[in-house]
Design a protein around this motif. Structure first.
Motif, PDB file in Angstrom:
ATOM      1  N   ALA A   1      17.006  -5.980  -4.164  1.00 54.97           N
ATOM      2  CA  ALA A   1      16.685  -7.027  -5.127  1.00 54.97           C
ATOM      3  C   ALA A   1      15.165  -7.116  -5.262  1.00 54.97           C
ATOM      4  O   ALA A   1      14.453  -6.889  -4.294  1.00 54.97           O
ATOM      5  N   PRO A   2      14.666  -7.468  -6.445  1.00 56.53           N
ATOM      6  CA  PRO A   2      13.216  -7.582  -6.615  1.00 56.53           C
ATOM      7  C   PRO A   2      12.635  -8.666  -5.714  1.00 56.53           C
ATOM      8  O   PRO A   2      13.197  -9.746  -5.596  1.00 56.53           O
ATOM      9  N   PHE A   3      11.540  -8.346  -5.076  1.00 56.82           N
ATOM     10  CA  PHE A   3      10.772  -9.295  -4.261  1.00 56.82           C
ATOM     11  C   PHE A   3      11.536  -9.803  -3.053  1.00 56.82           C
ATOM     12  O   PHE A   3      11.302 -10.905  -2.591  1.00 56.82           O
ATOM     13  N   VAL A   4      12.458  -9.006  -2.556  1.00 60.34           N
ATOM     14  CA  VAL A   4      13.076  -9.250  -1.263  1.00 60.34           C
ATOM     15  C   VAL A   4      12.491  -8.196  -0.338  1.00 60.34           C
ATOM     16  O   VAL A   4      12.516  -7.013  -0.642  1.00 60.34           O
ATOM     17  N   PHE A   5      11.937  -8.624   0.776  1.00 60.98           N
ATOM     18  CA  PHE A   5      11.272  -7.704   1.680  1.00 60.98           C
ATOM     19  C   PHE A   5      12.227  -7.267   2.777  1.00 60.98           C
ATOM     20  O   PHE A   5      12.701  -8.078   3.551  1.00 60.98           O
ATOM     21  N   TYR A   6      12.520  -5.967   2.806  1.00 58.83           N
ATOM     22  CA  TYR A   6      13.431  -5.409   3.796  1.00 58.83           C
ATOM     23  C   TYR A   6      12.683  -4.884   5.018  1.00 58.83           C
ATOM     24  O   TYR A   6      13.236  -4.818   6.103  1.00 58.83           O
ATOM     25  N   GLU A   7      11.439  -4.497   4.845  1.00 63.71           N
ATOM     26  CA  GLU A   7      10.618  -3.987   5.942  1.00 63.71           C
ATOM     27  C   GLU A   7       9.248  -4.648   5.878  1.00 63.71           C
ATOM     28  O   GLU A   7       8.709  -4.864   4.801  1.00 63.71           O
ATOM     29  N   PRO A   8       8.644  -4.961   7.029  1.00 68.18           N
ATOM     30  CA  PRO A   8       7.291  -5.520   7.019  1.00 68.18           C
ATOM     31  C   PRO A   8       6.271  -4.431   6.702  1.00 68.18           C
ATOM     32  O   PRO A   8       6.536  -3.242   6.906  1.00 68.18           O
ATOM     33  N   GLY A   9       5.119  -4.821   6.216  1.00 70.98           N
ATOM     34  CA  GLY A   9       4.077  -3.844   5.938  1.00 70.98           C
ATOM     35  C   GLY A   9       2.961  -4.450   5.134  1.00 70.98           C
ATOM     36  O   GLY A   9       2.913  -5.653   4.892  1.00 70.98           O
ATOM     37  N   PHE A  10       2.056  -3.602   4.715  1.00 66.65           N
ATOM     38  CA  PHE A  10       0.910  -4.036   3.933  1.00 66.65           C
ATOM     39  C   PHE A  10       1.180  -3.782   2.459  1.00 66.65           C
ATOM     40  O   PHE A  10       1.890  -2.858   2.088  1.00 66.65           O
ATOM     41  N   ASN A  11       0.569  -4.560   1.611  1.00 67.68           N
ATOM     42  CA  ASN A  11       0.722  -4.431   0.170  1.00 67.68           C
ATOM     43  C   ASN A  11      -0.601  -3.911  -0.395  1.00 67.68           C
ATOM     44  O   ASN A  11      -1.300  -4.600  -1.120  1.00 67.68           O
ATOM     45  N   LEU A  12      -0.945  -2.686  -0.052  1.00 74.94           N
ATOM     46  CA  LEU A  12      -2.220  -2.090  -0.454  1.00 74.94           C
ATOM     47  C   LEU A  12      -1.994  -0.987  -1.473  1.00 74.94           C
ATOM     48  O   LEU A  12      -1.148  -0.127  -1.272  1.00 74.94           O
ATOM     49  N   ARG A  13      -2.768  -1.011  -2.526  1.00 74.46           N
ATOM     50  CA  ARG A  13      -2.679   0.040  -3.544  1.00 74.46           C
ATOM     51  C   ARG A  13      -4.069   0.453  -4.026  1.00 74.46           C
ATOM     52  O   ARG A  13      -4.215   0.972  -5.110  1.00 74.46           O
ATOM     53  N   SER A  14      -5.073   0.159  -3.261  1.00 71.03           N
ATOM     54  CA  SER A  14      -6.443   0.399  -3.694  1.00 71.03           C
ATOM     55  C   SER A  14      -6.771   1.896  -3.647  1.00 71.03           C
ATOM     56  O   SER A  14      -6.537   2.575  -2.663  1.00 71.03           O
ATOM     57  N   THR A  15      -7.307   2.395  -4.762  1.00 69.51           N
ATOM     58  CA  THR A  15      -7.727   3.788  -4.832  1.00 69.51           C
ATOM     59  C   THR A  15      -9.050   3.863  -5.578  1.00 69.51           C
ATOM     60  O   THR A  15      -9.471   2.912  -6.240  1.00 69.51           O
ATOM     61  N   ASP A  16      -9.689   5.017  -5.496  1.00 70.71           N
ATOM     62  CA  ASP A  16     -10.932   5.214  -6.246  1.00 70.71           C
ATOM     63  C   ASP A  16     -10.690   5.093  -7.746  1.00 70.71           C
ATOM     64  O   ASP A  16     -11.516   4.538  -8.476  1.00 70.71           O
ATOM     65  N   LEU A  17      -9.550   5.582  -8.209  1.00 72.38           N
ATOM     66  CA  LEU A  17      -9.239   5.476  -9.631  1.00 72.38           C
ATOM     67  C   LEU A  17      -9.105   4.014 -10.046  1.00 72.38           C
ATOM     68  O   LEU A  17      -9.641   3.598 -11.080  1.00 72.38           O
ATOM     69  N   ASN A  18      -8.428   3.219  -9.235  1.00 69.51           N
ATOM     70  CA  ASN A  18      -8.309   1.792  -9.548  1.00 69.51           C
ATOM     71  C   ASN A  18      -9.671   1.123  -9.580  1.00 69.51           C
ATOM     72  O   ASN A  18      -9.927   0.267 -10.429  1.00 69.51           O
ATOM     73  N   ALA A  19     -10.551   1.501  -8.663  1.00 65.94           N
ATOM     74  CA  ALA A  19     -11.900   0.923  -8.642  1.00 65.94           C
ATOM     75  C   ALA A  19     -12.654   1.286  -9.916  1.00 65.94           C
ATOM     76  O   ALA A  19     -13.330   0.431 -10.515  1.00 65.94           O
ATOM     77  N   TYR A  20     -12.545   2.523 -10.356  1.00 68.86           N
ATOM     78  CA  TYR A  20     -13.215   2.963 -11.574  1.00 68.86           C
ATOM     79  C   TYR A  20     -12.705   2.182 -12.788  1.00 68.86           C
ATOM     80  O   TYR A  20     -13.484   1.704 -13.610  1.00 68.86           O
ATOM     81  N   SER A  95       7.419 -14.735  -5.364  1.00 66.94           N
ATOM     82  CA  SER A  95       7.369 -13.414  -4.761  1.00 66.94           C
ATOM     83  C   SER A  95       7.939 -13.355  -3.353  1.00 66.94           C
ATOM     84  O   SER A  95       8.508 -12.363  -2.964  1.00 66.94           O
ATOM     85  N   ALA A  96       7.792 -14.374  -2.583  1.00 64.00           N
ATOM     86  CA  ALA A  96       8.282 -14.314  -1.208  1.00 64.00           C
ATOM     87  C   ALA A  96       9.117 -15.526  -0.853  1.00 64.00           C
ATOM     88  O   ALA A  96      10.132 -15.402  -0.192  1.00 64.00           O
ATOM     89  N   GLY A  97       8.701 -16.695  -1.269  1.00 62.65           N
ATOM     90  CA  GLY A  97       9.412 -17.901  -0.850  1.00 62.65           C
ATOM     91  C   GLY A  97       9.283 -18.073   0.651  1.00 62.65           C
ATOM     92  O   GLY A  97       8.194 -18.038   1.193  1.00 62.65           O
ATOM     93  N   ASN A  98      10.385 -18.211   1.320  1.00 63.70           N
ATOM     94  CA  ASN A  98      10.393 -18.343   2.783  1.00 63.70           C
ATOM     95  C   ASN A  98      10.662 -16.975   3.392  1.00 63.70           C
ATOM     96  O   ASN A  98      11.780 -16.472   3.334  1.00 63.70           O
ATOM     97  N   LEU A  99       9.651 -16.367   4.000  1.00 68.68           N
ATOM     98  CA  LEU A  99       9.850 -15.050   4.623  1.00 68.68           C
ATOM     99  C   LEU A  99      10.888 -15.105   5.731  1.00 68.68           C
ATOM    100  O   LEU A  99      11.510 -14.097   6.056  1.00 68.68           O
ATOM    101  N   GLY A 100      11.128 -16.283   6.301  1.00 67.24           N
ATOM    102  CA  GLY A 100      12.138 -16.441   7.330  1.00 67.24           C
ATOM    103  C   GLY A 100      13.558 -16.253   6.819  1.00 67.24           C
ATOM    104  O   GLY A 100      14.505 -16.204   7.608  1.00 67.24           O
ATOM    105  N   LEU A 101      13.719 -16.119   5.497  1.00 68.90           N
ATOM    106  CA  LEU A 101      15.027 -15.875   4.902  1.00 68.90           C
ATOM    107  C   LEU A 101      15.174 -14.436   4.398  1.00 68.90           C
ATOM    108  O   LEU A 101      16.197 -14.089   3.816  1.00 68.90           O
ATOM    109  N   HIS A 102      14.149 -13.606   4.606  1.00 72.21           N
ATOM    110  CA  HIS A 102      14.190 -12.217   4.165  1.00 72.21           C
ATOM    111  C   HIS A 102      14.821 -11.330   5.239  1.00 72.21           C
ATOM    112  O   HIS A 102      14.688 -11.597   6.435  1.00 72.21           O
ATOM    113  N   PRO A 103      15.504 -10.272   4.803  1.00 69.31           N
ATOM    114  CA  PRO A 103      16.203  -9.398   5.746  1.00 69.31           C
ATOM    115  C   PRO A 103      15.333  -8.868   6.884  1.00 69.31           C
ATOM    116  O   PRO A 103      15.785  -8.823   8.032  1.00 69.31           O
ATOM    117  N   PHE A 104      14.095  -8.446   6.599  1.00 65.92           N
ATOM    118  CA  PHE A 104      13.271  -7.889   7.669  1.00 65.92           C
ATOM    119  C   PHE A 104      13.032  -8.915   8.772  1.00 65.92           C
ATOM    120  O   PHE A 104      12.997  -8.584   9.951  1.00 65.92           O
TER     121      PHE A 104
END
Length: 149
Positions: A1-20, A95-104
Protein backbone atom coordinates in the motif's frame (compact mmCIF):
# COMPACT_ATOMS: atom_id res chain seq x y z
CA UNK A 1 0.00 0.00 0.00
CA UNK A 2 1.26 3.55 -0.64
CA UNK A 3 3.07 5.11 2.32
CA UNK A 4 3.04 1.98 4.45
CA UNK A 5 6.55 1.23 5.63
CA UNK A 6 7.45 -2.45 5.59
CA UNK A 7 11.18 -2.02 6.29
CA UNK A 8 13.05 0.70 8.21
CA UNK A 9 15.59 2.80 6.36
CA UNK A 10 16.60 6.19 5.09
CA UNK A 11 14.66 8.25 2.58
CA UNK A 12 17.63 9.62 0.62
CA UNK A 13 17.62 10.37 -3.09
CA UNK A 14 20.24 13.08 -3.34
CA UNK A 15 22.45 12.95 -6.43
CA UNK A 16 24.69 15.32 -8.35
CA UNK A 17 22.05 15.49 -11.08
CA UNK A 18 19.39 16.51 -8.56
CA UNK A 19 21.73 19.19 -7.21
CA UNK A 20 22.31 20.56 -10.72
CA UNK A 21 18.59 20.68 -11.44
CA UNK A 22 17.98 22.31 -8.06
CA UNK A 23 20.45 25.09 -8.78
CA UNK A 24 18.42 25.92 -11.89
CA UNK A 25 15.32 26.31 -9.73
CA UNK A 26 16.84 28.94 -7.42
CA UNK A 27 15.89 31.77 -9.79
CA UNK A 28 12.22 30.75 -9.40
CA UNK A 29 12.35 30.30 -5.65
CA UNK A 30 10.82 33.60 -4.48
CA UNK A 31 7.90 33.42 -6.94
CA UNK A 32 7.21 29.75 -6.19
CA UNK A 33 7.43 30.25 -2.43
CA UNK A 34 5.04 33.19 -2.48
CA UNK A 35 2.50 31.26 -4.57
CA UNK A 36 2.67 28.29 -2.18
CA UNK A 37 2.09 30.69 0.73
CA UNK A 38 -0.94 32.19 -1.00
CA UNK A 39 -2.32 28.74 -1.80
CA UNK A 40 -1.85 27.55 1.78
CA UNK A 41 -3.64 30.59 3.21
CA UNK A 42 -6.44 30.17 0.66
CA UNK A 43 -6.95 26.49 1.54
CA UNK A 44 -7.13 27.35 5.24
CA UNK A 45 -9.58 30.19 4.65
CA UNK A 46 -11.92 27.76 2.87
CA UNK A 47 -11.47 24.61 4.96
CA UNK A 48 -10.34 25.47 8.51
CA UNK A 49 -13.87 25.93 9.87
CA UNK A 50 -14.83 22.38 8.81
CA UNK A 51 -11.58 20.46 9.36
CA UNK A 52 -8.89 20.32 11.97
CA UNK A 53 -5.81 21.94 10.47
CA UNK A 54 -2.40 22.65 11.92
CA UNK A 55 -2.24 26.35 12.65
CA UNK A 56 1.19 27.94 12.40
CA UNK A 57 2.28 30.60 14.90
CA UNK A 58 0.89 34.03 14.04
CA UNK A 59 4.30 35.46 13.13
CA UNK A 60 5.11 32.66 10.66
CA UNK A 61 4.18 32.24 7.01
CA UNK A 62 3.86 28.71 5.62
CA UNK A 63 5.07 27.74 2.13
CA UNK A 64 3.96 24.10 2.18
CA UNK A 65 4.15 21.37 -0.43
CA UNK A 66 0.80 20.10 0.83
CA UNK A 67 -1.95 21.04 3.25
CA UNK A 68 -2.83 18.47 5.89
CA UNK A 69 -6.38 17.99 7.13
CA UNK A 70 -8.04 15.57 9.52
CA UNK A 71 -11.30 13.94 8.48
CA UNK A 72 -13.89 12.82 11.03
CA UNK A 73 -13.15 9.11 10.50
CA UNK A 74 -11.37 6.66 8.21
CA UNK A 75 -14.57 6.31 6.18
CA UNK A 76 -14.91 10.08 5.92
CA UNK A 77 -11.32 10.34 4.69
CA UNK A 78 -11.94 7.55 2.18
CA UNK A 79 -14.96 9.41 0.74
CA UNK A 80 -13.02 12.67 0.41
CA UNK A 81 -9.97 11.02 -1.17
CA UNK A 82 -12.23 9.10 -3.57
CA UNK A 83 -14.02 12.33 -4.60
CA UNK A 84 -10.71 14.08 -5.20
CA UNK A 85 -9.46 11.14 -7.24
CA UNK A 86 -12.64 11.10 -9.38
CA UNK A 87 -11.93 14.75 -10.24
CA UNK A 88 -8.28 14.07 -11.11
CA UNK A 89 -6.86 15.70 -7.96
CA UNK A 90 -3.87 13.88 -6.54
CA UNK A 91 -3.95 13.42 -2.81
CA UNK A 92 -2.56 11.03 -0.27
CA UNK A 93 -3.03 9.93 3.26
CA UNK A 94 -0.60 11.30 5.83
CA UNK A 95 2.75 9.85 4.81
CA UNK A 96 3.38 7.96 8.02
CA UNK A 97 0.79 8.66 10.67
CA UNK A 98 1.67 6.47 13.62
CA UNK A 99 4.79 4.45 12.78
CA UNK A 100 3.82 2.15 15.66
CA UNK A 101 1.03 0.84 13.41
CA UNK A 102 3.29 0.06 10.43
CA UNK A 103 4.32 -3.52 9.65
CA UNK A 104 8.06 -2.94 10.13
CA UNK A 105 7.45 -1.63 13.67
CA UNK A 106 4.89 -4.25 14.64
CA UNK A 107 7.20 -7.06 13.46
CA UNK A 108 10.09 -5.80 15.58
CA UNK A 109 8.45 -4.23 18.62
CA UNK A 110 4.75 -4.99 18.60
CA UNK A 111 1.83 -2.67 17.90
CA UNK A 112 2.02 0.74 19.61
CA UNK A 113 -0.97 3.00 19.85
CA UNK A 114 -0.96 6.71 20.69
CA UNK A 115 -4.28 8.62 20.52
CA UNK A 116 -3.16 11.67 18.54
CA UNK A 117 -0.84 9.75 16.21
CA UNK A 118 -3.57 7.14 15.69
CA UNK A 119 -6.07 9.83 14.66
CA UNK A 120 -3.59 11.27 12.16
CA UNK A 121 -2.85 7.74 10.92
CA UNK A 122 -6.50 6.87 10.34
CA UNK A 123 -8.05 10.26 9.44
CA UNK A 124 -5.29 12.49 8.01
CA UNK A 125 -4.89 13.40 4.34
CA UNK A 126 -2.97 15.90 2.24
CA UNK A 127 -4.14 18.33 -0.41
CA UNK A 128 -1.70 19.39 -3.12
CA UNK A 129 0.06 22.72 -2.97
CA UNK A 130 2.17 23.58 -5.96
CA UNK A 131 3.31 26.92 -7.31
CA UNK A 132 1.46 26.17 -10.57
CA UNK A 133 -1.92 25.99 -8.79
CA UNK A 134 -4.09 29.04 -9.36
CA UNK A 135 -6.65 30.55 -7.01
CA UNK A 136 -9.34 28.83 -9.11
CA UNK A 137 -7.55 25.48 -8.73
CA UNK A 138 -7.41 25.83 -4.94
CA UNK A 139 -11.07 26.90 -4.84
CA UNK A 140 -12.07 23.89 -6.95
CA UNK A 141 -10.14 21.46 -4.74
CA UNK A 142 -11.62 23.02 -1.60
CA UNK A 143 -15.13 22.77 -3.11
CA UNK A 144 -14.64 19.07 -3.91
CA UNK A 145 -13.50 18.43 -0.35
CA UNK A 146 -16.40 20.34 1.17
CA UNK A 147 -18.95 18.60 -1.06
CA UNK A 148 -17.53 15.18 -0.14
CA UNK A 149 -17.51 16.14 3.53
Amino acid sequence: APFVFYEPGFNLRSTDLNAYIGLGQVAKLDRMTEQRRRNHRRYLSRLAERFYVQRPPAESDVASISVGLLADSTEHRRAIVHALSRHGVETRIFSAGNLGLHPFWITRYGKKSFPVADRIHHCGFFLPNHAALTDDDVDTIARIVMEAA
